[in-house]
Design an enzyme around this catalytic site. Sequence first.
Site, PDB file in Angstrom:
ATOM      1  N   ASP B  12       0.870  -1.173   0.000  1.00  0.00           N
ATOM      2  CA  ASP B  12       0.000   0.000   0.000  1.00  0.00           C
ATOM      3  C   ASP B  12       0.905   1.219   0.000  1.00  0.00           C
ATOM      4  O   ASP B  12       1.722   1.382   0.911  1.00  0.00           O
ATOM      5  CB  ASP B  12      -0.880   0.035   1.259  1.00  0.00           C
ATOM      6  CG  ASP B  12      -1.950  -1.047   1.240  1.00  0.00           C
ATOM      7  OD1 ASP B  12      -2.136  -1.693   0.189  1.00  0.00           O
ATOM      8  OD2 ASP B  12      -2.599  -1.265   2.279  1.00  0.00           O
ATOM      9  N   ASP B 131     -14.238  -5.015  -3.136  1.00  0.00           N
ATOM     10  CA  ASP B 131     -14.210  -4.954  -1.673  1.00  0.00           C
ATOM     11  C   ASP B 131     -15.590  -5.369  -1.194  1.00  0.00           C
ATOM     12  O   ASP B 131     -16.582  -4.677  -1.467  1.00  0.00           O
ATOM     13  CB  ASP B 131     -13.911  -3.523  -1.202  1.00  0.00           C
ATOM     14  CG  ASP B 131     -12.486  -3.091  -1.563  1.00  0.00           C
ATOM     15  OD1 ASP B 131     -11.673  -3.956  -1.950  1.00  0.00           O
ATOM     16  OD2 ASP B 131     -12.190  -1.890  -1.462  1.00  0.00           O
TER      17      ASP B 131
END
Lengths: 205, 252
Positions: B12, B131
């Site tokens: 990330d 997600d």
Amino acid sequence: MIAIIDYGVGNLRSVHNAVRFISPQTKSFISSDPDKIIKADRIIFPGQGAMPDCIRELDKRGLTDVLLEVAKQKPFLGICLGLQMLFEKSEEGNQKGLGLLPGEIKRFKLSDIERIKIPHMGWNNVNQSNSHPMWNKIETGSRFYFVHSYYADVSDKDVAVGYSEHGENFACAVAKDNIFATQFHPEKSAQFGLQLLKNFILWDI
Amino acid sequence: MTVAKRIIPCLDVTDGRVVKGINFVELQDAGDPVEIAKKYNEQGADEITFLDITASSDGRGLIFDIIEKVAKQIFIPLTVGGGVKSCEDIRNLLNAGADKVGINTSAINNPDLVAEASARFGSQAIVVAIDAKRVEDHWEVFTHGGRNATGIDAILWAEKMVNLGAGELLITSMDKDGTKTGFDNELNKLISEKVNVPIIASGGVGNLQHLVDGVKEGGADAVLAASIFHYGEYTIQEAKEYMAKNNIEIRL
């Protein structure tokens, strides 16, 4: 001097990056200029996407004739779609290929017996079926990185130098005279991929 | 022998640095992305995913620089996601050296982007990230790190994305992410049975058994993890050896 053929498709930079990484002293360039391509000592022919688009882009850039010419003379490495286009024809869009190698490009078939995913994506074993200078320092069964939904169904077994298994046992590396081509991506296959590219730079036909 | 299950460390990235948080909050600095990518490559990562979570507009261009640097030194597939809105964004990331681009929120706002992008760059280059969060007896697609519900059924969405041309699906469980209690294998299994493209399980890895379960119970073709690798709890090599010992086909 290595020419990487640019016909507007695919990620050519990763091939170029890999060649420069293994041999910074070797001159290499990405080009769609027939005059420059014909002067190179070695040719890399990558490809990505759909075969009808690739063939059309080659024609549009006037590269088909020069490609057929260099593929008869110089060490020539086809990668992925660059392998598929060397064959006679493809199921994909019922497209005619360059006809340098005997066989047809077919799509993997879903079957109930053995469940496979399409695209065939990931690291698979490459079992060497014929010896070749391009396999130097690479053991049979080494894994290479694949991403494709079509494969070469070779009609002359002698041109196959490596096989992989994905539902079918298919020829994933083929060779004839000065041509060597892989369905997998050596430029994305870590140490063995880099070794294969090194072998290409050293390959005397 | 057949195609190996993949282990994909995920980085990330925000403002050019690798960070890791819990449930997408409480971000901690975990290092330089190029150095971390090199380390994972040496440990035998099968692929590396960069997720650009940069919020500031000044920091957003840094991901291109990172990808260019990584692509010059590391020769395994690279996936980049985060903030991808158009075919132009995808082209720029592929040109920088990405092999695949992840599309998440933009696929929800504009599903045609998936169709356009896969027609233009090939399905192999298009990963749709989903997600998902359990809502009563089913799973729904969420955006903004699990904060915004879309009302879309996650399994139907997965099928739709594949029909539009997604070459791969990255399924992140918003219930599991950051919890270290393992993937949502029930969800992954349902999706894996419905679609014929590879699926990547993500969210919740706390130990190596979770990776094994992700493949065996969840039917994943690849497993993605971040924190267990970033903080040195396990190396990729250890993860691969553990999976191989559990009879999962792995590239060692």
